[in-house]
Design a protein around this motif. Structure first.
Motif, short mmCIF file in Angstrom:
data_model
loop_
_atom_site.label_atom_id
_atom_site.label_comp_id
_atom_site.label_asym_id
_atom_site.label_seq_id
_atom_site.Cartn_x
_atom_site.Cartn_y
_atom_site.Cartn_z
N ARG A 1 60.91 39.36 19.22
CA ARG A 1 60.34 38.06 19.50
C ARG A 1 61.47 37.03 19.58
N LEU A 2 61.21 35.92 20.25
CA LEU A 2 62.27 34.97 20.57
C LEU A 2 62.90 34.32 19.35
N VAL A 3 62.17 34.21 18.25
CA VAL A 3 62.76 33.59 17.07
C VAL A 3 63.85 34.51 16.48
N VAL A 4 63.79 35.81 16.78
CA VAL A 4 64.83 36.75 16.36
C VAL A 4 65.91 36.86 17.42
N CYS B 1 49.03 44.56 36.47
CA CYS B 1 48.42 43.82 35.35
C CYS B 1 48.23 42.34 35.65
N GLY B 2 48.88 41.84 36.69
CA GLY B 2 48.75 40.44 37.04
C GLY B 2 49.73 39.53 36.33
N PHE B 3 50.65 40.10 35.55
CA PHE B 3 51.64 39.28 34.85
C PHE B 3 52.84 40.14 34.47
N SER B 4 53.93 39.48 34.13
CA SER B 4 55.11 40.14 33.58
C SER B 4 55.41 39.50 32.24
N GLU B 5 55.45 40.29 31.19
CA GLU B 5 55.75 39.73 29.88
C GLU B 5 57.17 39.16 29.81
N ILE B 6 58.09 39.71 30.62
CA ILE B 6 59.45 39.18 30.62
C ILE B 6 59.46 37.79 31.24
N ARG C 1 56.99 35.76 31.17
CA ARG C 1 56.39 34.89 30.16
C ARG C 1 57.41 34.51 29.09
N GLU C 2 58.26 35.47 28.70
CA GLU C 2 59.30 35.17 27.71
C GLU C 2 60.30 34.17 28.28
N ALA D 1 61.01 30.66 26.52
CA ALA D 1 62.37 30.29 26.11
C ALA D 1 62.77 28.96 26.75
N ALA D 2 62.39 28.76 28.01
CA ALA D 2 62.72 27.49 28.69
C ALA D 2 62.03 26.30 28.02
N ARG D 3 60.85 26.55 27.44
CA ARG D 3 60.14 25.48 26.73
C ARG D 3 60.63 25.30 25.30
#
Length: 366
Positions: free
Chosen positions: A40-43, A275-280, A282-283, A287-289
């Motif tokens: 996860r991004l906090v790590v 699936c209609g999305f990419s989790e990468i 989304r990450e 991260a940009a936010r």
């Protein structure tokens, strides 16, 4: 022979894989667990999985195999919990690098099998998203599992697919998942969890913590940080289901779409299509936010905890993960230690390791 296992989704799946290995083969049986470094991004503030070039101190094995040890370290600004896990889990850990797609991962599996002297693979997933068909509205992270599944198929090595703790990752709804699983192969018990005792004092894996708690007999409504709705631990939450590779591939259209893939970019494209999305993606957006930023270093305040606990218990939640408490109260690392000491020492009966029992709300008239 050293057993060869794959932690299908990376992160906390490496812990669950060690747990399943202990149940299947005994805690002292030699094993190598291959895992993504995907946190996860906090790590790890960098979106997506890490590759071998993102680390120092990896131990080379045959060909493409790279072993993670306590001396391994991520190159800043990357982060990874795998080196610390390698110091506390009994199986050895190896890095899965998915940047050359399923074909590249299959090469890594062959090199790992040669290193282990193994002629088969056990692939382990917590929760069951390795069997997702891509239409589930709660699905969040299908790429890693699907790539691991496709790589096993590409390798040609006999593979058993194990789903531990069905539904504990809150990605595939349990009523949808159970018909895909068939009867359980085994049920985890408290005796199987001794090999991972120390890990949850610091590791944030929630699905892994729920699996261990279920194996130790914890039953009731549990609240996690990652899922919008709580889930209920039942005796079946400690079950492990075994599927053939062919059955798992038949259930996972993304894995089938990734056969022959030679890049992680291709995996993203296939995920978007299936699936209609990419989790990468989304990450990257998160991260940009700035959503992966380290939270404020707040101290532990028993009064603030009491207010938070009352509000959480009012939702019907009986147990919570350490991660949910620490992230919702924005606790600093030193405050997490204070929280644990306060709950475990000053308030006996709270510990339902590795979960925490909330104090039930007083009923009117009492």
């Amino acid at each position: 022979m050293t057993r060869l296992l794959i932690a299908a989704g990376g992160g906390g799946d490496a812990i669950a894989t060690a747990l399943v290995h202990a149940a299947l083969h005994g805690p002292d049986a030699p094993a190598l667990v291959l895992s993504y470094a995907w946190e996860r991004l906090v790590v790890d503030p960098l979106p997506g999985p890490r590759r071998a070039a993102d680390f120092t101190g990896l131990t080379p094995g045959p060909g493409t195999l790279r072993l993670v040890t306590a001396a391994t370290a991520p190159r800043p600004p990357a982060g990874s919990l795998l080196p610390r896990l390698s110091a506390q889990l009994r199986p050895a850990l190896g890095l899965l690098d998915p940047y050359d797609g399923a074909i590249g991962l299959a090469r890594q599996l062959h090199d790992a099998a040669r290193y282990c002297g193994a002629d088969r693979i056990d692939l382990v997933d917590v929760g069951g998203d390795v069997l997702a068909d891509g239409t589930e509205p709660t699905l969040r992270s299908p790429i890693g599992d699907a790539l691991a599944l496709a790589a096993c198929a590409e390798s040609g090595l006999p593979t058993s697919v194990y789903v531990a703790g069905p539904g504990l990752d809150n990605e595939v709804p349990l009523p949808t998942l159970l018909p895909r699983l068939g009867p359980p192969a085994l049920r985890l018990t408290a005796a199987h969890t001794t090999t991972v005792d120390r890990v949850f004092a610091w590791h944030p894996s929630e699905a892994g913590a729920l699996l261990v708690a279920a194996a130790r007999g914890v039953r009731g409504v549990c609240g996690t940080r990652d899922a919008p709705q709580p889930l209920t631990l039942t005796p079946e939450s400690a079950d492990v289901h075994r599927l053939t590779l062919a059955r798992a591939m038949a259930l996972n259209p993304l894995a089938r779409a990734l056969l022959g893939s030679t890049s992680l970019e291709r995996a993203e494209e296939a995920s978007l299509s299936t699936c209609g999305f990419s989790e990468i993606a989304r990450e990257r957006a998160r991260a940009a936010r700035g959503e992966g930023a380290v939270p404020p270093a707040l101290p532990f305040d028993p009064a603030a905890f009491a207010i938070w606990e009352a509000g959480t218990a009012a939702l019907g939640v009986e147990y919570v993960t350490t991660r949910r408490i620490t992230e919702e109260l924005d606790l600093a690392p030193s405050a997490v230690r204070a929280l644990r000491d306060w709950l475990a020492t000053d308030h006996p009966g709270r510990a339902a390791a590795p979960l925490w029992r909330l104090r039930p709300l007083a009923r009117p008239g009492r």
